[in-house]
Design a protein around this motif. Structure first.
Motif, mmCIF file in Angstrom:
data_model
loop_
_atom_site.group_PDB
_atom_site.id
_atom_site.type_symbol
_atom_site.label_atom_id
_atom_site.label_comp_id
_atom_site.label_asym_id
_atom_site.label_seq_id
_atom_site.Cartn_x
_atom_site.Cartn_y
_atom_site.Cartn_z
ATOM 1 N N ALA A 153 7.651 -64.457 -22.894
ATOM 2 C CA ALA A 153 7.556 -63.778 -21.600
ATOM 3 C C ALA A 153 7.657 -62.265 -21.783
ATOM 4 N N ALA A 154 8.523 -61.828 -22.687
ATOM 5 C CA ALA A 154 8.648 -60.388 -22.954
ATOM 6 C C ALA A 154 7.352 -59.846 -23.553
ATOM 7 N N ALA A 155 6.762 -60.583 -24.476
ATOM 8 C CA ALA A 155 5.495 -60.159 -25.075
ATOM 9 C C ALA A 155 4.402 -60.106 -24.010
ATOM 10 N N GLN A 156 4.402 -61.083 -23.118
ATOM 11 C CA GLN A 156 3.410 -61.103 -22.049
ATOM 12 C C GLN A 156 3.610 -59.915 -21.109
ATOM 13 N N ARG A 157 4.844 -59.590 -20.817
ATOM 14 C CA ARG A 157 5.138 -58.435 -19.964
ATOM 15 C C ARG A 157 4.649 -57.146 -20.632
ATOM 16 N N MET A 158 4.857 -57.041 -21.946
ATOM 17 C CA MET A 158 4.411 -55.849 -22.667
ATOM 18 C C MET A 158 2.889 -55.746 -22.697
ATOM 19 N N SER A 159 2.202 -56.872 -22.875
ATOM 20 C CA SER A 159 0.738 -56.824 -22.870
ATOM 21 C C SER A 159 0.228 -56.441 -21.484
ATOM 22 N N LEU B 207 -0.563 -66.121 -25.483
ATOM 23 C CA LEU B 207 0.874 -66.256 -25.242
ATOM 24 C C LEU B 207 1.146 -67.418 -24.295
ATOM 25 N N ARG B 208 0.321 -67.554 -23.270
ATOM 26 C CA ARG B 208 0.473 -68.669 -22.329
ATOM 27 C C ARG B 208 0.251 -70.005 -23.036
ATOM 28 N N GLN B 209 -0.765 -70.049 -23.908
ATOM 29 C CA GLN B 209 -1.031 -71.276 -24.663
ATOM 30 C C GLN B 209 0.098 -71.589 -25.631
ATOM 31 N N ALA B 210 0.699 -70.569 -26.214
ATOM 32 C CA ALA B 210 1.845 -70.783 -27.100
ATOM 33 C C ALA B 210 3.014 -71.400 -26.333
ATOM 34 N N ALA B 211 3.252 -70.891 -25.135
ATOM 35 C CA ALA B 211 4.330 -71.446 -24.304
ATOM 36 C C ALA B 211 4.019 -72.890 -23.935
ATOM 37 N N ASN C 153 2.626 -65.339 -16.519
ATOM 38 C CA ASN C 153 2.913 -66.699 -16.111
ATOM 39 C C ASN C 153 3.691 -67.515 -17.132
ATOM 40 N N VAL C 154 4.367 -66.862 -18.071
ATOM 41 C CA VAL C 154 5.258 -67.555 -19.001
ATOM 42 C C VAL C 154 6.663 -67.508 -18.409
ATOM 43 N N ASN C 155 7.302 -68.656 -18.353
ATOM 44 C CA ASN C 155 8.647 -68.756 -17.786
ATOM 45 C C ASN C 155 9.648 -68.007 -18.669
ATOM 46 N N PRO C 156 10.244 -66.924 -18.172
ATOM 47 C CA PRO C 156 11.171 -66.143 -18.992
ATOM 48 C C PRO C 156 12.483 -66.866 -19.294
ATOM 49 N N HIS C 157 12.821 -67.863 -18.504
ATOM 50 C CA HIS C 157 14.045 -68.617 -18.766
ATOM 51 C C HIS C 157 13.845 -69.630 -19.889
ATOM 52 N N ARG C 158 12.641 -70.131 -19.996
ATOM 53 C CA ARG C 158 12.333 -71.125 -21.016
ATOM 54 C C ARG C 158 11.843 -70.480 -22.310
ATOM 55 N N HIS C 159 11.095 -69.393 -22.191
ATOM 56 C CA HIS C 159 10.498 -68.713 -23.354
ATOM 57 C C HIS C 159 10.688 -67.203 -23.216
ATOM 58 N N PRO C 160 11.902 -66.716 -23.405
ATOM 59 C CA PRO C 160 12.158 -65.293 -23.154
ATOM 60 C C PRO C 160 11.345 -64.348 -24.042
ATOM 61 N N HIS C 161 11.120 -64.724 -25.290
ATOM 62 C CA HIS C 161 10.382 -63.829 -26.191
ATOM 63 C C HIS C 161 8.900 -63.795 -25.846
#
Length: 71
Positions: free
Chosen positions: A19-25, A61-65, A9-17
């Motif tokens: 979002a990538a970390a979230q996808r990997m987790s 990661l969501r809280q960081a975003a 649920n991290v916006n990849p357009h706003r926070h690509p890194h």
């Protein structure tokens, strides 16, 4: 505790890194789940602990975003 796969649920357009970390987790969680199924769930609780930690990392990661959005 982790019941299903972690949200992505991290916006990849706003926070690509993030979002990538979230996808990997999320992907790592799925791999642990597959390992549990392949080994008939008998991993002395370590696989579940790994899934719980991956879920926690996902939440962080969501809280960081959210914190970045508040700036």
């Amino acid at each position: 505790l982790a019941q299903g796969t972690p949200a992505r649920n991290v916006n990849p357009h706003r926070h690509p890194h993030l979002a990538a970390a979230q996808r990997m987790s999320h992907n790592a969680f799925e791999q642990v789940l597959q390992a549990q199924q392949a080994n008939e769930w008998d991993m002395q609780g370590h696989a579940q602990k790994a899934k719980d930690l991956l879920d926690q990392a996902n939440q962080e990661l969501r809280q960081a975003a959210s914190a970045a959005n508040a700036r």
